[in-house]
Design a protein around this motif. Structure first.
Motif, PDB file in Angstrom:
ATOM      1  N   ARG A   1       0.817  -1.220   0.000  1.00  0.00           N
ATOM      2  CA  ARG A   1       0.000   0.000   0.000  1.00  0.00           C
ATOM      3  C   ARG A   1       0.843   1.259   0.000  1.00  0.00           C
ATOM      4  O   ARG A   1       0.350   2.335  -0.341  1.00  0.00           O
ATOM      5  CB  ARG A   1      -0.938  -0.008   1.219  1.00  0.00           C
ATOM      6  N   GLY A   2       2.117   1.118   0.369  1.00  0.00           N
ATOM      7  CA  GLY A   2       2.984   2.287   0.453  1.00  0.00           C
ATOM      8  C   GLY A   2       3.567   2.727  -0.870  1.00  0.00           C
ATOM      9  O   GLY A   2       4.471   3.562  -0.894  1.00  0.00           O
ATOM     10  N   ILE A   3       3.068   2.183  -1.964  1.00  0.00           N
ATOM     11  CA  ILE A   3       3.623   2.503  -3.282  1.00  0.00           C
ATOM     12  C   ILE A   3       3.118   3.823  -3.835  1.00  0.00           C
ATOM     13  O   ILE A   3       3.682   4.355  -4.785  1.00  0.00           O
ATOM     14  CB  ILE A   3       3.317   1.380  -4.302  1.00  0.00           C
ATOM     15  N   PHE A   4       2.029   4.370  -3.264  1.00  0.00           N
ATOM     16  CA  PHE A   4       1.316   5.469  -3.906  1.00  0.00           C
ATOM     17  C   PHE A   4       1.744   6.849  -3.417  1.00  0.00           C
ATOM     18  O   PHE A   4       2.073   7.035  -2.248  1.00  0.00           O
ATOM     19  CB  PHE A   4      -0.191   5.336  -3.661  1.00  0.00           C
ATOM     20  N   THR A   5       1.691   7.826  -4.321  1.00  0.00           N
ATOM     21  CA  THR A   5       1.775   9.243  -3.974  1.00  0.00           C
ATOM     22  C   THR A   5       0.734   9.984  -4.814  1.00  0.00           C
ATOM     23  O   THR A   5       0.475   9.623  -5.967  1.00  0.00           O
ATOM     24  CB  THR A   5       3.178   9.835  -4.255  1.00  0.00           C
ATOM     25  N   PRO A   6       0.105  11.012  -4.241  1.00  0.00           N
ATOM     26  CA  PRO A   6      -0.920  11.743  -4.985  1.00  0.00           C
ATOM     27  C   PRO A   6      -0.338  12.459  -6.203  1.00  0.00           C
ATOM     28  O   PRO A   6       0.783  12.975  -6.157  1.00  0.00           O
ATOM     29  CB  PRO A   6      -1.434  12.766  -3.964  1.00  0.00           C
ATOM     30  N   ASN A   7      -1.113  12.484  -7.266  1.00  0.00           N
ATOM     31  CA  ASN A   7      -0.789  13.306  -8.439  1.00  0.00           C
ATOM     32  C   ASN A   7      -1.554  14.620  -8.257  1.00  0.00           C
ATOM     33  O   ASN A   7      -2.701  14.753  -8.704  1.00  0.00           O
ATOM     34  CB  ASN A   7      -1.201  12.587  -9.721  1.00  0.00           C
ATOM     35  N   ARG A   8      -0.942  15.571  -7.576  1.00  0.00           N
ATOM     36  CA  ARG A   8      -1.639  16.794  -7.166  1.00  0.00           C
ATOM     37  C   ARG A   8      -2.216  17.598  -8.333  1.00  0.00           C
ATOM     38  O   ARG A   8      -3.335  18.113  -8.228  1.00  0.00           O
ATOM     39  CB  ARG A   8      -0.715  17.663  -6.325  1.00  0.00           C
ATOM     40  N   PRO A   9      -1.494  17.748  -9.456  1.00  0.00           N
ATOM     41  CA  PRO A   9      -2.120  18.490 -10.562  1.00  0.00           C
ATOM     42  C   PRO A   9      -3.430  17.849 -11.024  1.00  0.00           C
ATOM     43  O   PRO A   9      -4.412  18.556 -11.302  1.00  0.00           O
ATOM     44  CB  PRO A   9      -1.056  18.451 -11.666  1.00  0.00           C
TER      45      PRO A   9
ATOM     46  N   PRO B   1      -7.280  -6.608  -4.316  1.00  0.00           N
ATOM     47  CA  PRO B   1      -7.941  -6.392  -3.027  1.00  0.00           C
ATOM     48  C   PRO B   1      -7.028  -5.962  -1.886  1.00  0.00           C
ATOM     49  O   PRO B   1      -7.528  -5.687  -0.795  1.00  0.00           O
ATOM     50  CB  PRO B   1      -8.596  -7.752  -2.730  1.00  0.00           C
ATOM     51  N   ILE B   2      -5.725  -5.860  -2.121  1.00  0.00           N
ATOM     52  CA  ILE B   2      -4.879  -5.199  -1.114  1.00  0.00           C
ATOM     53  C   ILE B   2      -5.070  -3.685  -1.224  1.00  0.00           C
ATOM     54  O   ILE B   2      -5.092  -2.964  -0.225  1.00  0.00           O
ATOM     55  CB  ILE B   2      -3.390  -5.574  -1.295  1.00  0.00           C
ATOM     56  N   HIS B   3      -5.246  -3.202  -2.442  1.00  0.00           N
ATOM     57  CA  HIS B   3      -5.384  -1.760  -2.666  1.00  0.00           C
ATOM     58  C   HIS B   3      -6.821  -1.267  -2.547  1.00  0.00           C
ATOM     59  O   HIS B   3      -7.051  -0.126  -2.139  1.00  0.00           O
ATOM     60  CB  HIS B   3      -4.825  -1.397  -4.048  1.00  0.00           C
ATOM     61  N   ALA B   4      -7.765  -2.077  -2.952  1.00  0.00           N
ATOM     62  CA  ALA B   4      -9.171  -1.652  -2.892  1.00  0.00           C
ATOM     63  C   ALA B   4      -9.926  -2.601  -1.959  1.00  0.00           C
ATOM     64  O   ALA B   4      -9.668  -3.806  -1.989  1.00  0.00           O
ATOM     65  CB  ALA B   4      -9.779  -1.696  -4.294  1.00  0.00           C
ATOM     66  N   PRO B   5     -10.809  -2.057  -1.123  1.00  0.00           N
ATOM     67  CA  PRO B   5     -11.294  -0.669  -1.083  1.00  0.00           C
ATOM     68  C   PRO B   5     -10.462   0.294  -0.235  1.00  0.00           C
ATOM     69  O   PRO B   5     -10.822   1.458  -0.120  1.00  0.00           O
ATOM     70  CB  PRO B   5     -12.694  -0.823  -0.486  1.00  0.00           C
ATOM     71  N   TRP B   6      -9.353  -0.187   0.354  1.00  0.00           N
ATOM     72  CA  TRP B   6      -8.538   0.675   1.220  1.00  0.00           C
ATOM     73  C   TRP B   6      -8.220   2.007   0.557  1.00  0.00           C
ATOM     74  O   TRP B   6      -8.352   3.082   1.166  1.00  0.00           O
ATOM     75  CB  TRP B   6      -7.234  -0.062   1.573  1.00  0.00           C
ATOM     76  N   LEU B   7      -7.803   1.964  -0.686  1.00  0.00           N
ATOM     77  CA  LEU B   7      -7.355   3.148  -1.408  1.00  0.00           C
ATOM     78  C   LEU B   7      -8.462   4.208  -1.497  1.00  0.00           C
ATOM     79  O   LEU B   7      -8.206   5.409  -1.375  1.00  0.00           O
ATOM     80  CB  LEU B   7      -6.911   2.690  -2.797  1.00  0.00           C
ATOM     81  N   PHE B   8      -9.718   3.753  -1.662  1.00  0.00           N
ATOM     82  CA  PHE B   8     -10.824   4.693  -1.803  1.00  0.00           C
ATOM     83  C   PHE B   8     -11.131   5.413  -0.495  1.00  0.00           C
ATOM     84  O   PHE B   8     -11.704   6.503  -0.494  1.00  0.00           O
ATOM     85  CB  PHE B   8     -12.068   3.978  -2.327  1.00  0.00           C
ATOM     86  N   GLU B   9     -10.752   4.791   0.605  1.00  0.00           N
ATOM     87  CA  GLU B   9     -10.951   5.416   1.916  1.00  0.00           C
ATOM     88  C   GLU B   9      -9.747   6.280   2.308  1.00  0.00           C
ATOM     89  O   GLU B   9      -9.889   7.249   3.046  1.00  0.00           O
ATOM     90  CB  GLU B   9     -11.168   4.321   2.967  1.00  0.00           C
ATOM     91  N   GLU B  10      -8.576   5.946   1.794  1.00  0.00           N
ATOM     92  CA  GLU B  10      -7.334   6.608   2.194  1.00  0.00           C
ATOM     93  C   GLU B  10      -7.108   7.934   1.477  1.00  0.00           C
ATOM     94  O   GLU B  10      -6.552   8.867   2.062  1.00  0.00           O
ATOM     95  CB  GLU B  10      -6.152   5.664   1.916  1.00  0.00           C
ATOM     96  N   TYR B  11      -7.536   8.025   0.221  1.00  0.00           N
ATOM     97  CA  TYR B  11      -7.226   9.200  -0.598  1.00  0.00           C
ATOM     98  C   TYR B  11      -8.485  10.004  -0.886  1.00  0.00           C
ATOM     99  O   TYR B  11      -9.428   9.511  -1.504  1.00  0.00           O
ATOM    100  CB  TYR B  11      -6.532   8.775  -1.902  1.00  0.00           C
ATOM    101  N   GLU B  12      -8.455  11.263  -0.453  1.00  0.00           N
ATOM    102  CA  GLU B  12      -9.646  12.105  -0.474  1.00  0.00           C
ATOM    103  C   GLU B  12     -10.172  12.390  -1.870  1.00  0.00           C
ATOM    104  O   GLU B  12     -11.346  12.720  -2.037  1.00  0.00           O
ATOM    105  CB  GLU B  12      -9.351  13.425   0.229  1.00  0.00           C
ATOM    106  N   VAL B  13      -9.350  12.247  -2.891  1.00  0.00           N
ATOM    107  CA  VAL B  13      -9.797  12.542  -4.247  1.00  0.00           C
ATOM    108  C   VAL B  13     -11.004  11.683  -4.638  1.00  0.00           C
ATOM    109  O   VAL B  13     -11.857  12.112  -5.425  1.00  0.00           O
ATOM    110  CB  VAL B  13      -8.643  12.366  -5.255  1.00  0.00           C
ATOM    111  N   PHE B  14     -11.111  10.488  -4.047  1.00  0.00           N
ATOM    112  CA  PHE B  14     -12.178   9.573  -4.460  1.00  0.00           C
ATOM    113  C   PHE B  14     -13.557   9.992  -3.958  1.00  0.00           C
ATOM    114  O   PHE B  14     -14.569   9.431  -4.395  1.00  0.00           O
ATOM    115  CB  PHE B  14     -11.840   8.141  -4.035  1.00  0.00           C
ATOM    116  N   ARG B  15     -13.607  11.004  -3.088  1.00  0.00           N
ATOM    117  CA  ARG B  15     -14.922  11.492  -2.665  1.00  0.00           C
ATOM    118  C   ARG B  15     -15.693  12.082  -3.837  1.00  0.00           C
ATOM    119  O   ARG B  15     -16.920  12.184  -3.796  1.00  0.00           O
ATOM    120  CB  ARG B  15     -14.771  12.514  -1.545  1.00  0.00           C
ATOM    121  N   HIS B  16     -14.983  12.467  -4.881  1.00  0.00           N
ATOM    122  CA  HIS B  16     -15.624  13.066  -6.054  1.00  0.00           C
ATOM    123  C   HIS B  16     -16.154  12.023  -7.040  1.00  0.00           C
ATOM    124  O   HIS B  16     -16.819  12.392  -8.007  1.00  0.00           O
ATOM    125  CB  HIS B  16     -14.623  13.961  -6.795  1.00  0.00           C
ATOM    126  N   PHE B  17     -15.855  10.757  -6.812  1.00  0.00           N
ATOM    127  CA  PHE B  17     -16.205   9.731  -7.777  1.00  0.00           C
ATOM    128  C   PHE B  17     -17.513   9.049  -7.404  1.00  0.00           C
ATOM    129  O   PHE B  17     -17.721   8.663  -6.254  1.00  0.00           O
ATOM    130  CB  PHE B  17     -15.080   8.698  -7.894  1.00  0.00           C
TER     131      PHE B  17
END
Length: 197
Positions: free
Chosen positions: A77-85, A108-124
């Motif tokens: 799970r530690g592989i990710f960094t936000p693409n801010r632009p 399933p290691i990344h999802a659904p964890w990723l959708f809860e961890e990164y705020e950008v997904f609130r828009h999806f």
């Protein structure tokens, strides 16, 4: 407008090898080979052909007694960094009322964890994960699945992905597609402005 976004190298940058390399024992005679073995079944895992438990069991065997399951999951799970632009663009698109969907080869290691961890997904509104669909890009079947699941009309749907093979399938099926480059976000913005008129 409905806009379909890949996740990796589009919404989030990632680096599997740097994160997982920390788990390989010091002095390993073949760290590259061990890394290939750990990642070798990743596509099958993301297609849902290998269960989470089986994948974690195999990772533990490959890494040896020094790596715990918890450490492996944390590194995975530690592989990710936000693409801010891109996040700024997503904020703007959501504020303008566009329908946003994710479309990802993911496990399933990344999802659904990723959708809860990164705020950008609130828009999806939602999206499609390969491991749940039991299909994987660039196979046409998963694109047909996405069209049916979300009621899409490809010629009225924008599709953004970082892999040429995925974009090629999208274009063949009529999606208005853009091959995204993290280092050329400005090129995406120009394309997007033209598409939205």
């Amino acid at each position: 407008m409905t806009i379909l976004f890949d996740i990796g190298k589009v919404l989030l940058d990632f680096d599997f090898e740097s994160s997982l390399r920390r788990l390989i024992p010091a002095g390993d005679p073949d760290p590259e080979g061990r890394m290939r073995r750990i990642l070798g079944d990743k596509d099958a895992f993301e297609r849902g052909d290998i269960s989470l438990e089986d994948y974690l069991d195999e990772a533990e065997r490959q890494l040896g007694p020094g790596a715990t399951r918890q450490n492996f999951i944390a590194a995975w799970r530690g592989i990710f960094t936000p693409n801010r632009p891109m996040w700024e663009t997503i904020d703007r698109l959501a504020a303008d009322g566009h329908r946003l969907l994710y479309f990802s080869n993911i496990n399933p290691i990344h999802a659904p964890w990723l959708f809860e961890e990164y705020e950008v997904f609130r828009h999806f509104e939602g999206g499609t994960c390969s491991y749940l669909a039991r299909l994987i890009k660039p196979e046409p079947a998963i694109y047909h699945h996405v069209v049916e699941k979300h009621g899409l009309v490809p010629k009225h749907t924008l599709y953004i992905d970082d892999l040429p093979a995925n974009i090629a399938t999208g274009e063949a099926l009529g999606f208005r597609s853009h091959l995204y480059d993290l280092h050329r976000h400005d090129a995406f913005e120009s394309w997007l402005a033209a598409q939205l008129g």
